[in-house]
Design an enzyme around this catalytic site. Structure first.
Site, short mmCIF file in Angstrom:
data_model
loop_
_atom_site.label_atom_id
_atom_site.label_comp_id
_atom_site.label_asym_id
_atom_site.label_seq_id
_atom_site.Cartn_x
_atom_site.Cartn_y
_atom_site.Cartn_z
N GLU A 41 10.08 19.19 6.50
CA GLU A 41 10.41 17.77 6.46
C GLU A 41 9.43 17.00 7.32
O GLU A 41 9.25 17.31 8.51
CB GLU A 41 11.83 17.55 6.96
CG GLU A 41 12.34 16.14 6.73
CD GLU A 41 13.81 15.97 7.09
OE1 GLU A 41 14.29 14.83 7.04
OE2 GLU A 41 14.46 16.99 7.40
N ASP A 70 -2.34 15.49 6.78
CA ASP A 70 -1.49 14.37 6.40
C ASP A 70 -2.44 13.22 6.21
O ASP A 70 -3.28 12.93 7.07
CB ASP A 70 -0.43 14.05 7.45
CG ASP A 70 0.69 13.21 6.84
OD1 ASP A 70 1.14 13.56 5.74
OD2 ASP A 70 1.12 12.23 7.45
N SER A 71 -2.35 12.62 5.06
CA SER A 71 -3.32 11.58 4.74
C SER A 71 -2.64 10.48 3.95
O SER A 71 -1.54 10.66 3.41
CB SER A 71 -4.49 12.16 3.93
OG SER A 71 -4.00 12.83 2.78
N PHE A 154 -6.67 11.69 -7.75
CA PHE A 154 -5.21 11.71 -7.75
C PHE A 154 -4.74 10.70 -6.71
O PHE A 154 -5.53 10.11 -5.99
CB PHE A 154 -4.68 13.12 -7.46
CG PHE A 154 -5.04 13.64 -6.09
CD1 PHE A 154 -4.15 13.52 -5.02
CD2 PHE A 154 -6.27 14.24 -5.85
CE1 PHE A 154 -4.48 13.99 -3.76
CE2 PHE A 154 -6.60 14.73 -4.59
CZ PHE A 154 -5.71 14.60 -3.54
N TYR A 156 -3.92 7.55 -4.83
CA TYR A 156 -4.40 6.17 -4.90
C TYR A 156 -5.88 6.07 -5.29
O TYR A 156 -6.44 4.97 -5.28
CB TYR A 156 -4.19 5.48 -3.55
CG TYR A 156 -2.74 5.33 -3.15
CD1 TYR A 156 -1.96 4.29 -3.65
CD2 TYR A 156 -2.14 6.24 -2.30
CE1 TYR A 156 -0.63 4.15 -3.29
CE2 TYR A 156 -0.81 6.12 -1.93
CZ TYR A 156 -0.05 5.08 -2.43
OH TYR A 156 1.27 4.95 -2.08
N ASP A 157 -6.50 7.18 -5.64
CA ASP A 157 -7.93 7.16 -5.98
C ASP A 157 -8.29 6.11 -7.04
O ASP A 157 -9.34 5.48 -6.94
CB ASP A 157 -8.39 8.55 -6.46
CG ASP A 157 -8.51 9.55 -5.33
OD1 ASP A 157 -8.41 9.14 -4.15
OD2 ASP A 157 -8.73 10.74 -5.61
N ARG A 183 -11.07 13.23 3.69
CA ARG A 183 -10.77 14.65 3.92
C ARG A 183 -12.06 15.43 4.22
O ARG A 183 -12.08 16.30 5.09
CB ARG A 183 -10.05 15.22 2.70
CG ARG A 183 -9.37 16.55 2.95
CD ARG A 183 -8.39 16.88 1.83
NE ARG A 183 -7.26 15.97 1.86
CZ ARG A 183 -7.00 15.06 0.91
NH1 ARG A 183 -7.80 14.95 -0.14
NH2 ARG A 183 -5.96 14.27 1.01
#
Length: 202
Positions: A41, A70-71, A154, A156-157, A183
């Protein structure tokens, strides 16, 4: 380090990590390879907190070094939203299309010079022993388009136009994306820090 666990079930992220690590001869496994492991979580209030939660859990449960990211997308005109809530911005289910529609609706009246945004990535590496976790981050500056374009990415690209480009991230070839992405920048920083892992990545 000849094997690393990428703490994600996101096939898009997994593919990017595999492409980045293959030149180093490092075997990449993801949580898709460990279906018995519970989901973590993401209760952190920052990208770093969430990345650490995921990496520490994966390392502990698999007994292997684990990398988690986390991005998300940070939009200035939306006071930093969607931020850490990027994956579920439009609701509890992860729905890229719904997320993009919500962002476009909220940005509908925002003029060109106020559409600045950035993709932010925090990578955390955790170990199954007592070594301290490593955290690095990378940003990709850009702006929000007025409509979705492109099919290569994928998330918001399709909405995000990187600084210096006229195309969205989803219109760029994967090799180019892997050069400029948040990334990729975080991973390059991570390579400098991984000397602790069996001599690091050469």
């Amino acid at each position: 380090m000849n094997e690393v666990i990428i703490a994600t079930k996101n096939s898009g992220k997994a593919k990017e990590f595999i492409q980045m690590f293959e030149s180093y001869g490092i075997t990449v496994k993801t949580l898709i390879d460990y279906p018995e492991l519970p989901d973590v979580e993401e209760t952190g209030e920052t990208f770093a907190e969430n990345a650490l939660l995921k990496a520490e859990s994966a390392a502990r449960l698999t007994g292997r070094p684990a990398i988690a990211d986390d991005s998300g997308l940070v939009i200035d005109a939306l006071d930093g939203r969607p931020g850490v809530y990027s994956a579920r911005y439009a609701g509890i289910d992860k729905d890229d299309k719904a997320n993009n529609r919500k962002v476009l609706k909220e940005m509908a009246e925002v003029v060109d010079d106020q559409r600045s945004a950035r993709f932010k990535c925090v990578l955390a590496v955790s170990f199954p022993d007592d070594r301290e976790s490593i955290i690095v981050e990378g940003d990709c500056e850009g702006r929000i388009a007025y409509e979705e374009s492109g099919t290569n990415g994928f998330g918001y690209d399709p909405l995000f136009i990187p600084e210096g480009f006229d195309q969205t991230m989803a219109q760029l070839e994967p090799n180019m994306k892997n050069e400029i992405s948040h990334r990729a920048k975080a991973l390059r920083k991570l390579q400098v820090s991984l000397t602790e892992l069996d001599g690091g990545m050469k």
